[in-house]
Write a protein that holds these residues in place. Structure first.
Motif, PDB file in Angstrom:
ATOM      1  N   ASP A   1      84.616   6.638  21.584  1.00  0.00           N
ATOM      2  CA  ASP A   1      84.377   8.074  21.442  1.00  0.00           C
ATOM      3  C   ASP A   1      84.489   8.558  19.999  1.00  0.00           C
ATOM      4  O   ASP A   1      83.930   9.591  19.653  1.00  0.00           O
TER       5      ASP A   1
ATOM      6  N   VAL B   1      85.190  14.267  31.116  1.00  0.00           N
ATOM      7  CA  VAL B   1      84.254  15.393  31.173  1.00  0.00           C
ATOM      8  C   VAL B   1      84.777  16.572  31.998  1.00  0.00           C
ATOM      9  O   VAL B   1      84.164  17.642  31.995  1.00  0.00           O
TER      10      VAL B   1
ATOM     11  N   GLU C   1      79.208  15.724  22.290  1.00  0.00           N
ATOM     12  CA  GLU C   1      77.877  16.036  22.819  1.00  0.00           C
ATOM     13  C   GLU C   1      76.893  15.067  22.179  1.00  0.00           C
ATOM     14  O   GLU C   1      76.401  15.294  21.074  1.00  0.00           O
ATOM     15  N   ASP C   2      76.649  13.976  22.864  1.00  0.00           N
ATOM     16  CA  ASP C   2      75.741  12.938  22.374  1.00  0.00           C
ATOM     17  C   ASP C   2      74.458  12.947  23.193  1.00  0.00           C
ATOM     18  O   ASP C   2      74.474  13.202  24.406  1.00  0.00           O
ATOM     19  N   ARG C   3      73.357  12.630  22.534  1.00  0.00           N
ATOM     20  CA  ARG C   3      72.065  12.529  23.204  1.00  0.00           C
ATOM     21  C   ARG C   3      71.520  11.117  23.027  1.00  0.00           C
ATOM     22  O   ARG C   3      71.543  10.570  21.939  1.00  0.00           O
TER      23      ARG C   3
ATOM     24  N   ASN D   1      84.354   7.494  35.312  1.00  0.00           N
ATOM     25  CA  ASN D   1      83.669   8.179  34.209  1.00  0.00           C
ATOM     26  C   ASN D   1      83.658   9.690  34.376  1.00  0.00           C
ATOM     27  O   ASN D   1      82.662  10.360  34.060  1.00  0.00           O
ATOM     28  N   SER D   2      84.763  10.238  34.862  1.00  0.00           N
ATOM     29  CA  SER D   2      84.831  11.688  35.037  1.00  0.00           C
ATOM     30  C   SER D   2      85.986  12.340  34.280  1.00  0.00           C
ATOM     31  O   SER D   2      85.903  13.527  33.949  1.00  0.00           O
TER      32      SER D   2
ATOM     33  N   SER E   1      85.342   6.566  29.141  1.00  0.00           N
ATOM     34  CA  SER E   1      84.777   6.103  27.892  1.00  0.00           C
ATOM     35  C   SER E   1      85.940   5.701  26.990  1.00  0.00           C
ATOM     36  O   SER E   1      86.904   6.452  26.848  1.00  0.00           O
TER      37      SER E   1
ATOM     38  N   PHE F   1      75.170  13.682  26.985  1.00  0.00           N
ATOM     39  CA  PHE F   1      76.511  13.309  27.436  1.00  0.00           C
ATOM     40  C   PHE F   1      77.504  14.260  26.779  1.00  0.00           C
ATOM     41  O   PHE F   1      77.608  14.303  25.551  1.00  0.00           O
ATOM     42  N   ARG F   2      78.205  15.026  27.595  1.00  0.00           N
ATOM     43  CA  ARG F   2      79.147  16.014  27.077  1.00  0.00           C
ATOM     44  C   ARG F   2      80.543  15.743  27.630  1.00  0.00           C
ATOM     45  O   ARG F   2      80.704  15.331  28.768  1.00  0.00           O
TER      46      ARG F   2
ATOM     47  N   MET G   1      68.894  11.951  27.584  1.00  0.00           N
ATOM     48  CA  MET G   1      70.075  12.268  28.381  1.00  0.00           C
ATOM     49  C   MET G   1      71.143  12.848  27.479  1.00  0.00           C
ATOM     50  O   MET G   1      71.352  12.357  26.360  1.00  0.00           O
TER      51      MET G   1
END
Length: 208
Positions: A117, A86, A143-145, A82-83, A112, A155-156, A153
């Motif tokens: 996405d 990002v 950019e999800d919250r 999961n990197s 993801s 997520f970018r 949290m």
């Protein structure tokens, strides 16, 4: 809900040193160590590297994924959990993973899912429709919250197509030998709808 399918179905047994690219607070690195791997974790966040070091279990280094501070062919296994979605330079990070692997070494990644996405469920019901919200092929900033238990949290990252990842792997001198779209099972109600639409994509590539 997804971790074990990655370790059990894609990650090879320990054969030599392993590098985790984007180790965060070290959770996955510790999971790898528990499975017998000798791990060096890198992350570009000083705060997360400090947290990983405090928790112990592996060696952790502050570094950028697209400029790994290791010599060529230093590792038998590279992990990106999961990197890739990002990091600042996805293709460059994949290329570096290939560089530090021995010939025949494995690069295992979770991202993801490209479909997840660019879409969103229209409501919270288990059978909610899934609507595409953007151009699948366009690389867009995400950019999800998400709020849970009173905590918010952020997520970018960036959206990538399946082809983007495949081309990055090819140009790094690796070939994809396994690809999975895991489904959650036995989970709480709000995750059940992800059995119909893939949330994550997992793959293993080998250095030629």
């Amino acid at each position: 809900y997804y971790r074990d399918s990655f370790f059990d179905r894609l990650v090879p047994d320990p054969q030599g040193p392993c590098v985790e690219i984007g180790c965060g607070e070290g959770r996955v690195a510790r999971d790898l160590v528990a499975r017998g791997h000798q791990v060096a974790g890198i992350d570009s966040s000083l705060g997360l590297v400090r947290s990983a070091r405090d928790a112990g279990g592996a060696a952790f280094v502050l570094a950028d994924g697209a400029c790994l501070p290791f010599p060529d062919a230093a590792f038998h296994l590279a992990i990106a959990y999961n990197s890739l979605q990002v990091v600042a330079d996805m293709a460059g990070t994949v290329k570096e993973a290939g560089r530090v692997l021995v010939r025949g070494g494995a690069f295992c990644a979770v991202v993801s899912h490209p479909l997840a996405d660019v879409g969103r469920f229209v409501d919270d019901s288990p059978d909610a429709a899934f609507a595409v919200r953007a151009d699948y092929f366009a690389n867009r900033r995400v950019e999800d919250r998400v709020e849970r238990a009173g905590l918010e949290m952020a997520f970018r990252g960036w959206t990538y197509s399946l082809e983007d990842y495949a081309v990055a792997v090819e140009e790094a001198g690796m070939v994809i030998e396994a690809l999975r779209e895991p489904r959650p099972s036995g989970v709480e109600r709000r995750y059940q709808r992800w059995a119909r639409v893939p949330m994550f994509l997992m793959f293993r590539a080998t250095k030629r």
